[in-house]
Design an enzyme around this catalytic site. Structure first.
Site, PDB file in Angstrom:
ATOM      1  N   GLY A  85       0.590  -1.375  -0.209  1.00 58.23           N
ATOM      2  CA  GLY A  85       0.785  -0.418  -0.298  1.00 58.23           C
ATOM      3  C   GLY A  85       0.964   1.325   0.170  1.00 58.23           C
ATOM      4  O   GLY A  85       2.093   1.205   0.185  1.00 58.23           O
ATOM      5  N   GLY A  87       2.511   3.841   1.429  1.00 57.20           N
ATOM      6  CA  GLY A  87       3.550   3.991   3.009  1.00 57.20           C
ATOM      7  C   GLY A  87       3.986   5.604   3.096  1.00 57.20           C
ATOM      8  O   GLY A  87       4.092   6.375   4.221  1.00 57.20           O
ATOM      9  N   ARG A  88       3.802   6.129   1.298  1.00 53.74           N
ATOM     10  CA  ARG A  88       4.397   7.067   1.709  1.00 53.74           C
ATOM     11  C   ARG A  88       3.468   8.665   0.586  1.00 53.74           C
ATOM     12  O   ARG A  88       4.165   8.901   0.028  1.00 53.74           O
ATOM     13  CB  ARG A  88       6.119   7.512   1.803  1.00 53.74           C
ATOM     14  CG  ARG A  88       6.289   6.959   0.389  1.00 53.74           C
ATOM     15  CD  ARG A  88       7.461   6.984   0.205  1.00 53.74           C
ATOM     16  NE  ARG A  88       8.028   5.781  -0.928  1.00 53.74           N
ATOM     17  CZ  ARG A  88       9.237   5.856  -1.383  1.00 53.74           C
ATOM     18  NH1 ARG A  88      10.144   6.523  -0.852  1.00 53.74           N
ATOM     19  NH2 ARG A  88       9.499   4.699  -2.280  1.00 53.74           N
ATOM     20  N   LYS A 108       3.506  12.400  -2.637  1.00 50.31           N
ATOM     21  CA  LYS A 108       4.427  12.157  -2.484  1.00 50.31           C
ATOM     22  C   LYS A 108       5.255  12.313  -0.741  1.00 50.31           C
ATOM     23  O   LYS A 108       6.413  13.172  -1.777  1.00 50.31           O
ATOM     24  CB  LYS A 108       5.288  11.296  -3.802  1.00 50.31           C
ATOM     25  CG  LYS A 108       5.866  10.010  -3.333  1.00 50.31           C
ATOM     26  CD  LYS A 108       6.151   9.288  -5.085  1.00 50.31           C
ATOM     27  CE  LYS A 108       7.455   7.913  -4.741  1.00 50.31           C
ATOM     28  NZ  LYS A 108       7.860   8.101  -5.816  1.00 50.31           N
ATOM     29  N   GLY A 121       6.740   8.279   6.502  1.00 53.93           N
ATOM     30  CA  GLY A 121       5.160   8.923   4.637  1.00 53.93           C
ATOM     31  C   GLY A 121       6.620   9.069   4.652  1.00 53.93           C
ATOM     32  O   GLY A 121       5.511  10.671   3.523  1.00 53.93           O
ATOM     33  N   ARG A 178      -1.920  -0.661 -10.027  1.00 57.17           N
ATOM     34  CA  ARG A 178      -0.622  -1.325 -10.208  1.00 57.17           C
ATOM     35  C   ARG A 178      -1.140  -2.871  -9.992  1.00 57.17           C
ATOM     36  O   ARG A 178      -1.578  -3.641  -9.807  1.00 57.17           O
ATOM     37  CB  ARG A 178       0.410  -1.455  -8.583  1.00 57.17           C
ATOM     38  CG  ARG A 178       0.682  -0.030  -8.142  1.00 57.17           C
ATOM     39  CD  ARG A 178       0.727  -0.189  -7.199  1.00 57.17           C
ATOM     40  NE  ARG A 178       0.969   1.924  -6.847  1.00 57.17           N
ATOM     41  CZ  ARG A 178       2.717   2.478  -6.976  1.00 57.17           C
ATOM     42  NH1 ARG A 178       3.554   1.824  -7.113  1.00 57.17           N
ATOM     43  NH2 ARG A 178       2.529   3.952  -6.550  1.00 57.17           N
ATOM     44  N   ASP A 247       4.756  -4.388  -7.588  1.00 60.86           N
ATOM     45  CA  ASP A 247       3.959  -3.184  -7.067  1.00 60.86           C
ATOM     46  C   ASP A 247       4.102  -1.851  -7.598  1.00 60.86           C
ATOM     47  O   ASP A 247       3.673  -1.025  -7.057  1.00 60.86           O
ATOM     48  CB  ASP A 247       3.900  -2.982  -5.198  1.00 60.86           C
ATOM     49  CG  ASP A 247       5.708  -3.326  -4.965  1.00 60.86           C
ATOM     50  OD1 ASP A 247       6.004  -4.591  -5.368  1.00 60.86           O
ATOM     51  OD2 ASP A 247       5.960  -2.667  -4.122  1.00 60.86           O
ATOM     52  N   ASP A 257       7.471   4.238  -9.649  1.00 60.78           N
ATOM     53  CA  ASP A 257       8.387   4.768  -8.666  1.00 60.78           C
ATOM     54  C   ASP A 257       9.385   4.652  -9.226  1.00 60.78           C
ATOM     55  O   ASP A 257      10.270   4.011  -8.920  1.00 60.78           O
ATOM     56  CB  ASP A 257       7.675   3.297  -8.243  1.00 60.78           C
ATOM     57  CG  ASP A 257       6.616   3.394  -7.259  1.00 60.78           C
ATOM     58  OD1 ASP A 257       5.634   4.376  -7.219  1.00 60.78           O
ATOM     59  OD2 ASP A 257       6.144   2.370  -6.572  1.00 60.78           O
TER      60      ASP A 257
END
Ligand code: AMP
Ligand code: MG
Length: 487
Positions: A85, A87-88, A108, A121, A178, A247, A257
């Site tokens: 998930g 997280g940040r 982000k 985070g 994703r 992910d 990412d």
């Protein structure tokens, strides 16, 4: 004022957790993407002002926003993690652009979410600058990617191996879903939710298949196609993502990412950059096969929708996954032959291409310059950049063969040269330049080198002699160069 839509929030609350971004103590704008903000219909005066800054750092939550963190699972370096998930990352909502296209707007680095696990985070300035630069470069290279709209410092310290300035990047994408999002629900047997998710992606991102007889098979084919295309583009510019976990595998085929990613300087298909990729799982040459593996994980999640019989579903999925190398090779070939100036494939073209890659590897030639020099070679224009390829006698011999092959083209030399120029970037964000620009920003709080590099990589096919230092490979190639995860 922005008007967020919240189609994902409305979809089903199993897909996310409602969250509130942390308030940064002293936010300060570093930069924003003018072109993107205009596309999104955001007024320059607004984004430049306090309201824009406060919105894109989470200091103020706009009324129409329902901030959320998305849930997903994933295979990290092949190991199954049942719940990851955001997280940040926090999705503020969606904006419809001038063409009625729907874009996610996501922060982000704006603090803890229920998925932060042991993390804080937060994001630090270096990786935020890196993502802004890399995603813009990728976009301008014609490679599908998430986009960076806004970057700001938060005014707080973030603790990693050292203390760094905190920062936030506003990421914009047509989807943040994703392969891992599908895996999360399928792994729990929640196939009703897999279906909701798949229908959502089809409606939003692949509307052309909405009325297909077996639209879920079409969905699988679409994702395979988008991923094959994406990876072929990476391979054609020497880009190494570094963390191709499921992910980090976007369902619409965006590069997503930006962590330890980097472009290769000298060519070697075994190149790995990520500091944590000890076994080279995500090396340059492994990217297509890992992509296929990731797609197999997706196919596994949607088996019940491919047919009513399990055995038949498996057969259908297997067939599609087995087709990946062919789909990928088609895209890769088209792209590489364009780079070589071939308008269509002729006998021996594959051999000629393979020979070039062999020479590049043997003689440790720079990936980018081996291709961008072709333009100058064809026109017999002397160029200082030849020094990086002509040290290889094999390369100069290959050039003669290549020129003979080009004689079979029906186009004029000038036309071929123009095509070569458009297909072979002269500048990519080389590691040493990116690192230097970031170091300068961190040490002196001076972003001039960063902006200069950003400007140059935003026009990757434009050659200017005075930019020689940005084109050339690093003097001493740091063999141990590693990039680190963790924005
Ligand atoms: P990534 O490296 O971006 O693919 O992240 C892998 C997972 O780790 C995702 O679930 C992230 O949200 C989470 N993560 C990475 N860094 C942090 C952080 N500083 N705080 C919280 N979660 C994080
Ligand atoms: Mg990730």
């Amino acid at each position: 004022m922005l008007n967020f839509e919240n189609s994902f929030h409305k979809l089903n609350n199993n897909f996310y957790e409602n969250v509130v971004p942390s308030k940064p103590p002293k936010p300060e704008t570093i930069s924003f993407n003018k072109h993107l903000s205009q596309l999104l219909g955001i007024k320059t005066s607004w984004i430049k002002g306090t309201e824009g800054l406060e919105c894109f750092t989470g200091k103020q939550i706009i009324k129409s926003s329902n901030p959320l963190a998305m849930v997903y699972a994933g295979h990290q370096f092949g190991n199954w993690v049942p719940r990851l998930g955001d997280g940040r990352a926090i999705l503020l909502g969606e904006i419809l652009d001038q063409n009625n296209e729907r874009w996610d707007i996501q922060l982000k680095g704006s603090g803890l979410t229920p998925f932060s696990r042991n993390g804080d985070g937060k994001a630090t300035l270096g990786p935020v600058l890196r993502e802004y630069l890399m995603s813009e470069a990728m976009y301008k290279l014609g490679i599908p990617t998430t986009h960076a709209l806004f970057i700001a410092k938060t005014g707080e310290n973030v603790y990693r191996e050292k203390v760094y300035p905190g920062a936030i990047i506003t990421r914009v994408a047509k989807s943040h879903i994703r392969v891992g999002t599908f895996q999360y629900f399928a792994s729990q047997g929640q196939y009703d939710l897999v279906k909701v998710l798949m229908d959502y992606v089809i409606r939003r991102n692949f509307p052309e298949i909405n009325n297909d007889r077996n639209k879920y098979l079409s969905f699988l084919k679409f994702v395979i196609d988008a991923q094959a295309k994406l990876i072929s583009k990476w391979m054609n510019v020497g880009f190494i993502h570094g963390v191709m976990n499921t992910d980090n595998c976007s369902i619409i085929g965006d590069t997503i990412d930006y962590g330890p990613c980097a472009f290769m300087d000298k060519y070697n298909e075994n190149t790995v950059f990520s500091s944590i990729d000890t076994f080279g799982r995500y090396s340059y040459k492994n990217q297509p096969i890992i992509c296929q593996w990731n797609l197999a994980q997706l196919a596994n999640c949607i088996l019940p929708f491919l047919s009513n019989e399990k055995e038949k579903s498996i057969k259908i999925a297997q067939h599609e996954i087995d087709r990946f190398p062919e789909v990928y090779n088609d895209y890769f070939s088209k792209e590489i032959f364009k780079k070589l100036g071939f308008s269509h494939k002729m006998e021996n073209d594959n051999k000629l291409k393979d020979e070039l890659f062999d020479i590049m590897k043997q003689d440790e030639l720079d990936f980018t310059l081996s291709f961008s020099n072709l333009y100058f070679k064809l026109l017999n224009k002397d160029n200082d950049l030849f020094e990086f390829t002509d040290k290889s006698r094999a390369f100069t011999k290959w050039i003669s063969k290549w020129k003979l092959r080009l004689k079979k083209e029906k186009k004029s030399i000038t036309q071929i040269a123009e095509n070569l120029k458009k297909s072979n970037p002269i500048i990519i964000p080389r590691n040493h330049l990116v690192e230097e620009a970031i170091k300068f920003a961190l040490e002196r709080d001076n972003f001039s080198k960063f902006f200069k590099l950003l400007k140059l990589v935003s026009d990757p096919f434009k050659y200017k002699e005075s930019n020689f230092n940005y084109y050339k490979p690093p003097n001493v190639l740091d063999k141990n160069f590693k990039t680190y995860c963790g924005t």
